[in-house]
Design a protein around this motif. Sequence first.
Motif, mmCIF file in Angstrom:
data_model
loop_
_atom_site.group_PDB
_atom_site.id
_atom_site.type_symbol
_atom_site.label_atom_id
_atom_site.label_comp_id
_atom_site.label_asym_id
_atom_site.label_seq_id
_atom_site.Cartn_x
_atom_site.Cartn_y
_atom_site.Cartn_z
ATOM 1 N N HIS A 217 49.374 64.030 12.741
ATOM 2 C CA HIS A 217 48.125 63.878 13.484
ATOM 3 C C HIS A 217 48.363 63.453 14.924
ATOM 4 O O HIS A 217 47.445 63.463 15.737
ATOM 5 C CB HIS A 217 47.211 62.868 12.797
ATOM 6 N N VAL A 218 49.581 63.066 15.244
ATOM 7 C CA VAL A 218 49.964 62.716 16.613
ATOM 8 C C VAL A 218 51.017 63.727 17.045
ATOM 9 O O VAL A 218 51.977 63.993 16.317
ATOM 10 C CB VAL A 218 50.531 61.276 16.701
ATOM 11 N N VAL A 219 50.820 64.306 18.228
ATOM 12 C CA VAL A 219 51.722 65.341 18.738
ATOM 13 C C VAL A 219 52.140 64.972 20.160
ATOM 14 O O VAL A 219 51.298 64.600 20.981
ATOM 15 C CB VAL A 219 51.034 66.726 18.736
ATOM 16 N N ALA A 220 53.432 65.090 20.434
ATOM 17 C CA ALA A 220 53.957 64.928 21.791
ATOM 18 C C ALA A 220 54.294 66.321 22.291
ATOM 19 O O ALA A 220 55.145 67.004 21.720
ATOM 20 C CB ALA A 220 55.194 64.041 21.789
ATOM 21 N N GLY B 183 59.389 59.540 13.997
ATOM 22 C CA GLY B 183 59.149 60.114 12.684
ATOM 23 C C GLY B 183 57.680 60.218 12.314
ATOM 24 O O GLY B 183 57.345 60.783 11.279
ATOM 25 N N LEU B 184 56.796 59.672 13.139
ATOM 26 C CA LEU B 184 55.368 59.691 12.832
ATOM 27 C C LEU B 184 54.591 60.694 13.675
ATOM 28 O O LEU B 184 53.373 60.762 13.581
ATOM 29 C CB LEU B 184 54.763 58.292 13.028
ATOM 30 N N TYR B 185 55.295 61.445 14.501
ATOM 31 C CA TYR B 185 54.608 62.438 15.333
ATOM 32 C C TYR B 185 55.431 63.720 15.399
ATOM 33 O O TYR B 185 56.623 63.725 15.135
ATOM 34 C CB TYR B 185 54.331 61.899 16.738
ATOM 35 N N ALA B 186 54.742 64.796 15.746
ATOM 36 C CA ALA B 186 55.395 66.099 15.901
ATOM 37 C C ALA B 186 55.726 66.289 17.378
ATOM 38 O O ALA B 186 54.887 66.035 18.238
ATOM 39 C CB ALA B 186 54.477 67.214 15.426
ATOM 40 N N ALA B 187 56.929 66.716 17.659
ATOM 41 C CA ALA B 187 57.337 67.011 19.036
ATOM 42 C C ALA B 187 57.303 68.522 19.221
ATOM 43 O O ALA B 187 57.905 69.265 18.450
ATOM 44 C CB ALA B 187 58.730 66.471 19.303
ATOM 45 N N MET B 188 56.565 68.966 20.235
ATOM 46 C CA MET B 188 56.449 70.395 20.533
ATOM 47 C C MET B 188 56.741 70.611 22.011
ATOM 48 O O MET B 188 56.676 69.686 22.806
ATOM 49 C CB MET B 188 55.050 70.906 20.213
ATOM 50 N N SER B 189 57.042 71.858 22.340
ATOM 51 C CA SER B 189 57.324 72.183 23.731
ATOM 52 C C SER B 189 56.664 73.498 24.090
ATOM 53 O O SER B 189 56.615 74.422 23.283
ATOM 54 C CB SER B 189 58.836 72.289 23.944
ATOM 55 N N SER B 190 56.162 73.563 25.314
ATOM 56 C CA SER B 190 55.618 74.831 25.810
ATOM 57 C C SER B 190 56.255 75.142 27.155
ATOM 58 O O SER B 190 55.620 75.706 28.035
ATOM 59 C CB SER B 190 54.090 74.773 25.931
#
Length: 162
Positions: free
Chosen positions: A24-27, A138-145
């Motif tokens: 539910h938390v995304v960086a 470990g509690l958030y998803a790391a994404m890149s654009s």
Amino acid sequence: MSETKTELSIVQKLLESIVQSPQHVVALDTDSPADLLAQMRVLAIRAGTSIYAWDADGGIAPLRETGLYVPGTKRLADALRYVLQSMHFGIYLFVDFDAYLKPAETLFLRRISRMTMRSERKAVFIGQHVELPEELDGLYAAMSSRTQASQRPRLRDGRWVT
């Protein structure tokens, strides 16, 4: 296909990845947070998706409307509390949040990250080289654009490929 349509389709795929993420938390690491926010605004208007953006001057505002703010959400802690307590689907974008992310806000982020899977709320932190506090590892998803430097085309089997 024009460059704008290509960019929007990339942002749409990114948005789908955010929605489908179990976290539910995304960086979200990006080259240009302002451009990404502008493209998200276009998607929110076209598709009617519930996307909101937070800024310290006004608080949480829907991207589909201009000049409307959720009362009492100027402080980051209040905005995160609103995300936590809201019962509606929504993607909440936080840009320029670094100066406001303190230990109290980290507590709200931990609580948001533990929401049940039925909850369709996402808190997305956007910036260049986004770093969330270690307590959230470990509690958030790391994404890149980030845009990849295009490779030089080369000839393979009589066709140019990249």
